[in-house]
Design an enzyme around this catalytic site. Structure first.
Site, short mmCIF file in Angstrom:
data_model
loop_
_atom_site.label_atom_id
_atom_site.label_comp_id
_atom_site.label_asym_id
_atom_site.label_seq_id
_atom_site.Cartn_x
_atom_site.Cartn_y
_atom_site.Cartn_z
N LYS A 49 -27.59 -42.25 -66.97
CA LYS A 49 -26.56 -42.94 -66.31
C LYS A 49 -25.87 -42.77 -65.40
CE LYS A 49 -23.04 -46.89 -67.76
NZ LYS A 49 -22.12 -47.31 -68.76
N SER A 124 -22.39 -52.22 -69.03
CA SER A 124 -22.27 -51.95 -67.48
C SER A 124 -23.47 -50.96 -67.87
CB SER A 124 -21.41 -50.90 -67.44
OG SER A 124 -21.09 -49.76 -68.62
N SER A 148 -21.20 -51.47 -73.01
CA SER A 148 -22.00 -51.18 -72.57
C SER A 148 -23.36 -50.72 -73.24
CB SER A 148 -21.09 -50.63 -71.22
OG SER A 148 -20.82 -51.07 -71.23
#
Ligand code: GLN
Length: 447
Positions: A49, A124, A148
């Site tokens: 990420k 997210s 997330s």
């Protein structure tokens, strides 16, 4: 797509070729799950990420304000996975600074859900989940502050796991809300998630909140035949859509058939979860994001004076949602409101943790929805409050610091995946993964 377990048996040459193939497929996919294709070392490629530092990479938290920033050091989670035959490959798209539930607030544009490209992948960590689901990543790292990892995993039909707070070092993770953030795996199945979790976990003196005790590896001793006591909170489930309720009821029946005991519990204070989370998280975010001023990191705006430098850099560099959170956070921390909001939220946070712990006196795990619906359509959420409310099932677990794992259990009539989560007591990842392995076998979800 080969699993992480299989990939770990391949040679360096085979893995390099496989990585080339992933890169080509990702570029063709149109999913916008990757925002970079850097490689760090050799080994099984793990997508990272864009808020986790990999030394020498441009790491941006999907924000304009961090364009031009190059990570000068490596996150401990990345260091750890490199020691286990893996490498960091590519940066995954995300909501700006991990604030969001759809991956639509990214500077790089939205990621699409591989099951229906007209829908969001969740957020997210939407890039991480969409890539694993779309066959363009073997496994990925995400971060979970309020859901997330688990929620995008559920929207995309893959497995996502949030470790106990303190189990995985936050060193090198761009701070959103420091008392809630954890890095965790997103993978194709429970065993792969356990392998990646085993690799990244562990004590780290560089993170003062890292738990200072070691625990055994889990993946090698996974036991899908355990018989557990699993709690369900009935009133909680009623707030979800019909699709989710149906999948939940079917899963409960399958778990009972697999020999688990279901216990019905109540939890009265779940209605305070959202308010508490959005006070604590925004307060911490406002503080953490104060460092992005145009002097120390990334992009600097044109300006004549120092004050103008701060003002212009932050005005131009942050997106709308991030600004909203900074405003909210500074408001709840301001004198006059601090006691009424921030201190009150900290007290309620303790009550939330106590309510979970009470259930764990009589149950090994809790089964819960991850989100109240399947993945929504791209661009369909206009009201921020509506988005915050969709976090109702995930944020309590972060407030309480507990581990949770989301796995796909069914599809609705439109073919969209439904995920459910198991939650365990703090540091009981072993029972969490065993329960998940058992549930995976019982539901027999087909991709
Ligand atoms: N959707 C939640 C938020 O916007 C959770 C995000 C996260 O876990 N990083 O804060």
């Amino acid at each position: 797509m080969i699993t992480l377990k299989e990939a770990l048996t391949k040679s360096k040459e085979e893995l390099a070729a496989l990585t080339d193939e992933l890169e080509a497929k990702a570029k063709e996919s149109g999913l916008n799950a990757y925002v970079g294709f850097e490689r760090s070392g050799e080994g099984v490629p793990i997508l990272v990420k864009d808020n986790i530092q990999v030394k020498g990479w441009s790491v941006t938290s999907a924000s304009k304000i961090l364009q031009g920033y190059i990570a000068p050091y490596e996150a401990m989670a990345v260091k750890n996975l490199k020691a286990k035959g893996m490498m960091a490959f590519g940066r995954a798209n995300m909501d700006e600074f991990a604030m969001g539930s759809t991956t639509e607030s990214s500077f790089y544009g939205p990621t699409k859900n591989p099951h229906d490209t007209g829908r969001v992948p969740g957020g997210s960590s939407g890039g991480s989940a969409a890539a694993v689901a779309g066959g363009i990543a073997i496994a990925a790292l995400g971060s979970d502050t309020g859901g997330s990892i688990r929620q995008p995993a559920a929207y995309c039909g893959v497995v996502g796991m949030k470790p106990t707070y303190g189990r995985v070092s936050r060193y090198g993770l761009a701070a959103y809300a420091s008392s809630l953030d954890q890095i965790g795996p997103i993978a194709q199945n429970v065993e792969d998630a356990a392998i990646l979790y085993d690799a990244i976990k562990g004590h780290d003196p560089k993170d003062s909140t890292s738990a200072d005790f070691e625990i055994e590896d889990i993946a090698n001793n996974l036991n899908p035949d355990v018989k557990l006591k699993i709690a369900v909170i009935d009133s909680y489930v009623e707030a979800a859509d019909a699709d989710i309720q149906k999948a939940f009821a079917q899963t409960v029946a399958k778990l009972e058939a697999a020999g688990h005991t279901i216990v019905h519990k109540e939890m009265n204070n779940t209605k305070y979860d959202i308010a508490t989370y959005y006070i604590v998280a925004t307060a911490e975010a406002a503080t953490n994001l104060a460092r992005y001023d145009g002097v120390r990191y990334g992009r600097r705006a044109e300006s004549k004076t120092t004050e103008e430098l701060f003002f212009n850099t932050r005005s131009e560099g942050f997106g709308e949602e991030v600004k909203r959170r900074i405003l909210l956070g500074n408001f709840v921390l301001s004198s006059g409101y601090y006691d009424a909001y921030y201190v009150k939220a900290q007290k309620v946070r303790h009550l939330i943790r106590d309510a979970y712990n009470k259930i764990f006196e009589e149950a090994d795990l809790i089964l819960s929805p991850v989100a109240p619906s399947v993945a929504p359509k791209l661009g369909s959420i206009h009201d921020p409050l509506e988005m915050y409310k969709s976090d109702m099932y995930t944020i309590g677990i972060n407030l309480a610091g507990l581990p949770g794992i989301s796995l796909p259990v069914a599809r609705n009539d439109e073919g969209m995946p439904v995920g459910l989560q198991l939650i365990a007591k703090a540091f009981d990842e072993k029972t969490l993964f065993n329960g998940a392995a058992s549930m995976e076998k019982a539901v027999n979800y087909t991709k």
